[in-house]
Design a protein around this motif. Structure first.
Motif, PDB file in Angstrom:
ATOM      1  N   GLY A 193      50.663  31.044  28.195  1.00  0.00           N
ATOM      2  CA  GLY A 193      50.373  29.985  29.352  1.00  0.00           C
ATOM      3  C   GLY A 193      51.895  29.575  30.163  1.00  0.00           C
ATOM      4  O   GLY A 193      51.805  28.979  31.239  1.00  0.00           O
ATOM      5  N   SER A 262      46.514  28.218  38.378  1.00  0.00           N
ATOM      6  CA  SER A 262      45.641  28.615  37.229  1.00  0.00           C
ATOM      7  C   SER A 262      44.264  28.635  37.686  1.00  0.00           C
ATOM      8  O   SER A 262      43.898  27.478  38.286  1.00  0.00           O
ATOM      9  N   ASP A 306      54.173  26.872  35.267  1.00  0.00           N
ATOM     10  CA  ASP A 306      53.237  27.797  34.777  1.00  0.00           C
ATOM     11  C   ASP A 306      52.401  26.965  33.619  1.00  0.00           C
ATOM     12  O   ASP A 306      51.142  26.883  33.589  1.00  0.00           O
ATOM     13  N   GLY A 307      53.268  26.272  32.871  1.00  0.00           N
ATOM     14  CA  GLY A 307      52.390  25.273  31.888  1.00  0.00           C
ATOM     15  C   GLY A 307      51.746  24.421  32.529  1.00  0.00           C
ATOM     16  O   GLY A 307      50.585  23.895  31.800  1.00  0.00           O
ATOM     17  N   SER A 309      50.368  24.256  35.315  1.00  0.00           N
ATOM     18  CA  SER A 309      49.029  25.027  36.119  1.00  0.00           C
ATOM     19  C   SER A 309      47.777  24.990  35.140  1.00  0.00           C
ATOM     20  O   SER A 309      46.897  24.562  35.622  1.00  0.00           O
ATOM     21  N   THR A 310      48.244  25.588  33.993  1.00  0.00           N
ATOM     22  CA  THR A 310      47.081  25.524  32.862  1.00  0.00           C
ATOM     23  C   THR A 310      46.833  24.271  32.536  1.00  0.00           C
ATOM     24  O   THR A 310      45.664  23.887  32.271  1.00  0.00           O
TER      25      THR A 310
HETATM   26 MG    MG Z   1      49.998  28.921  33.222  1.00  0.00          MG
END
Ligand code: MG
Ligand code: ADP
Length: 364
Positions: A193, A262, A306-307, A309-310
């Motif tokens: 993730g 995501s 990134d984290g 978006s999840t």
């Molecule tokens: Mg992510």
């Protein structure tokens, strides 16, 4: 009418767009996984004019990645970036039994490398700040649903309940000073993730070391932009429409940041007419069903983008808006929901073009 996305082969995507000078500069389209591990040379080692891009494509972390840089040291920067992608892939891949993460999952305890340590630190602080939506211990659930082997199945309620007992990053022990991780019984972690965002952040550091002031990396659905374009104008990044991946939801004009999306359309299987995707809500153990169909995060910090978006995909629009209000200095977001609405946070509202009506999320 929706913005029509032109279809390019992923390998040619960034280059052709940059040179064509029309449409979006880069589209965050996910690319086909062909299973190939080949590294392809880009422009080769010939002398490159300052305004000509050097570009190389590499297959890593289950996706095609394209690294592009401009300027006198572009070739060295791109070569070092590709080597770094391969090094991080070897370290983090849960598909490779010899990777650091796989060995940790097998033995239950390990002293990890600096890179993995930084990622675990950030993953655990995301676990706290997102109220557990971002949880690197969901890996046994990924296995249960078959996402790790592509032997997909919808698990029974009993199997889900049993596996959920092992999920919870609060049960994992982490000593930041010695970089030692100890997993609880039955726990396994997966940095999938945040791995791509961390990698893109490392590439920006490599660009910096080489004095590259204009460049980008595109990692299957995500981009990280170094500086602006060589003419000083902003990059145009297309965001894919989650309802019709042939179309674009809109275009962001930005510089010097990561743009990471995501969506449930990225990896999924269908059974009895129901779609099951790869972003798991740690509360239910099932694919998140929050009403958010796509979450794009814009931030200078690739790992965070990134984290989040999840996480925002899992949270749903109300909780995601609230989260942004608390952390507005760290990131901005574009969110699409299943009722066809598009939301954008205040900080990037003027940088976002979209044919649909857009609701701006403000701090008050
Ligand atoms: Mg992510
Ligand atoms: P992608 O990597 O496909 O672009 P994401 O960044 O949203 O998409 O990450 C999805 C990956 O993160 C999954 O494949 C899985 O490895 C992991 N994952 C799934 N659910 C969670 C979660 N709730 N918290 C942290 N990681 C997760």
């Amino acid at each position: 009418m929706k913005l029509k996305r032109n279809i390019w082969l992923a390998s040619a995507l960034v280059c052709s767009l940059l040179l064509a000078g029309c449409g979006a500069d880069t589209s965050q389209e996910p690319v086909q996984d062909t299973g190939s591990a080949a590294v392809q040379e880009g422009s080769g080692n010939t002398t490159v004019a300052a305004d000509e891009p050097v570009s190389r494509e590499v297959f890593a972390m289950d996706t095609y990645m394209t690294v592009t840089a401009y300027g006198a040291s572009a070739q060295d920067a791109v070569d070092d970036a590709v080597a770094e992608i391969e090094r991080l892939d070897d370290l983090l891949s849960v598909g490779n039994a010899d990777s650091e993460i796989s060995r940790l999952n097998q033995s239950g305890t390990a002293t990890v490398s600096e890179d993995t340590g930084v990622m675990i630190d950030q993953a655990l602080s995301l676990f706290d700040s997102t109220g557990g939506a971002f949880d690197i211990t969901v890996f046994p659930l990924m296995e249960l649903w078959g996402f790790t082997t592509e032997e997909y199945q919808v698990p029974s309620d009993d199997a889900l309940a049993q596996t959920l007992q092992h999920v919870g990053a609060d049960k994992l022990q982490w000593d930041a000073d010695s970089r030692t991780v100890t997993l609880d019984d039955g726990q396994e972690i997966d940095l999938g993730g945040i791995a791509k965002g961390y990698t893109s952040g490392r590439i920006m550091e490599i660009f910096e070391e080489h004095g590259v002031t204009s460049g980008l990396v595109s990692l299957g659905g995500n981009v990280h932009l170094k500086g602006a374009k060589t003419d000083g104008s902003k990059w145009r990044v297309g965001i894919q429409d989650p309802d019709n991946t042939e179309d674009m939801l809109g275009i962001l004009e930005v510089e010097d940041c990561a743009v990471i999306t995501s969506g449930g359309y990225e990896r999924y299987f269908e059974q009895d007419g129901v779609t099951y995707h790869h972003i798991i809500d740690p509360e239910t153990g099932k694919p998140a069903d929050s009403g958010v169909t796509s979450a794009t995060i814009v931030s200078k910090d690739g790992t965070l983008a990134d984290g989040l978006s999840t996480s925002l995909f899992i949270m749903g629009i109300d909780q995601a808006s609230e989260y942004w209000k608390q952390h507005a200095d760290e990131f901005d977001a574009v969110l699409a929901t299943e009722d066809g609405k598009v939301y954008v946070t205040e900080g990037i509202a003027d940088s976002f073009t979209c044919d649909a009506d857009v609701t701006v999320i403000t701090k008050d």
